[in-house]
Design a protein around this motif. Structure first.
Motif, PDB file in Angstrom:
ATOM      1  N   ASP A  37      34.313  39.841  40.321  1.00  0.00           N
ATOM      2  CA  ASP A  37      33.708  38.542  40.600  1.00  0.00           C
ATOM      3  C   ASP A  37      32.843  38.569  41.847  1.00  0.00           C
ATOM      4  O   ASP A  37      31.863  37.841  41.946  1.00  0.00           O
ATOM      5  CB  ASP A  37      34.804  37.473  40.753  1.00  0.00           C
ATOM      6  CG  ASP A  37      35.460  37.123  39.428  1.00  0.00           C
ATOM      7  OD1 ASP A  37      34.754  37.136  38.397  1.00  0.00           O
ATOM      8  OD2 ASP A  37      36.668  36.845  39.414  1.00  0.00           O
ATOM      9  N   SER A  70      39.505  34.540  35.786  1.00  0.00           N
ATOM     10  CA  SER A  70      38.363  34.833  36.641  1.00  0.00           C
ATOM     11  C   SER A  70      37.949  33.543  37.336  1.00  0.00           C
ATOM     12  O   SER A  70      37.947  32.469  36.725  1.00  0.00           O
ATOM     13  CB  SER A  70      37.197  35.371  35.814  1.00  0.00           C
ATOM     14  OG  SER A  70      36.006  35.382  36.565  1.00  0.00           O
ATOM     15  N   ASP A 116      40.697  41.009  43.078  1.00  0.00           N
ATOM     16  CA  ASP A 116      39.348  41.284  42.580  1.00  0.00           C
ATOM     17  C   ASP A 116      38.948  42.724  42.874  1.00  0.00           C
ATOM     18  O   ASP A 116      38.316  43.381  42.042  1.00  0.00           O
ATOM     19  CB  ASP A 116      38.363  40.310  43.228  1.00  0.00           C
ATOM     20  CG  ASP A 116      37.077  40.176  42.439  1.00  0.00           C
ATOM     21  OD1 ASP A 116      37.152  39.843  41.231  1.00  0.00           O
ATOM     22  OD2 ASP A 116      35.988  40.402  43.014  1.00  0.00           O
TER      23      ASP A 116
END
Length: 264
Positions: A231, A198, A220
């Motif tokens: 995110d 991440s 993502d």
């Protein structure tokens, strides 16, 4: 006897597109062991190694196990690489073997050529991604929270890389140039797009750098489709990915319409 008009409507218009599309689909399907099975095995090896090392030590988004987090990234990475490889390898091989003329001689418009290469790249990418997902289910249950989001980002991502592959195939005159395009642009952008991590785990500088990588938004967005968390906002990711795809399509169509490196 009724005179024949000089300009008759063509009854075979558009027939070149399905023929070229079928040719590009069969091109990878007939060697599916290499074009589909091999990427699945590679993704499986990544999964086994990283899951063994980091499972239980890393939780993403607070509740998502690392193995589950990794699978959408591996799916997208493999789809991106294979969507790029389909048109780029086809064009460079046709150029080097001299059979590119068989695409230029028929009455095919630049839009038909573009569509055939793009659709075949998307199909190959989706086939690879679906196979990885199926194989991964033997290791961890991974239902998608929203299949529509998964499908939208998968198609757009494969479209971006398929268009880039077409551009690279037009630009490259030999395998060395295509390899340079892939090794110095595609591979770094793919591996630095959050496949294995991440971006919130990165220092602020590298987080900012990652946000300039359009491939980050494809991965993502894919993860949002699986976990309903991501995110960045999925709508922001969708906007970026769609804008990049449209811009690349216009650029590729202009190259084809001008006959860039095709008629020389």
């Amino acid at each position: 006897m009724k005179p024949t008009p000089l300009l008759q409507p063509r009854t075979d218009m558009g027939s070149g597109f399905p023929t070229l599309l079928r040719k590009e689909l069969l091109r990878f399907w007939k060697v599916a062991f290499q074009t589909i099975a091999a990427p699945v095995v590679t993704a499986l090896l990544y999964l086994l190694v990283f899951a063994h090392v980091l499972e239980g030590r890393v939780n993403i988004y607070g509740t998502v196990p690392y193995t589950s987090f990794l699978i959408p990234g591996l799916m997208m990475m493999s789809m991106l690489q294979n969507a790029f490889a389909n048109p780029s390898s086809s064009l460079i091989q046709s150029r080097i073997t001299g059979n590119l003329v068989f695409i230029l001689l028929p009455p095919l418009s630049h839009r038909e050529i573009f569509s055939a290469y793009l659709l075949s790249a998307i199909v190959r990418g989706l086939c690879v991604g679906a196979c990885i997902w199926i194989v991964a289910l033997f290791f961890v249950a991974l239902p998608a929270a929203n299949v529509l989001w998964v499908l939208v980002f998968a198609i757009l991502a494969c479209g971006i890389m398929g268009t880039l592959g077409l551009i690279a195939g037009l630009w490259s005159e030999k395998f060395d140039q295509l390899a340079a395009f892939q090794n110095f642009l595609i591979m770094p952008a793919t591996f630095l797009s959050g496949v294995f991590y991440s971006i919130h785990s990165l220092p602020p500088f590298w987080q900012a750098v990652s946000r300039w990588n359009p491939l980050f938004y494809t991965i993502d967005g894919m993860r949002y489709g699986f976990f309903a968390v991501s995110d960045v906002s999925p709508w922001h990711s969708l906007l970026v990915v769609s804008a990049v795809f449209i811009a690349l399509c216009f650029f590729a169509l202009r190259l084809l319409a001008s006959g860039y490196k095709l008629r020389s």
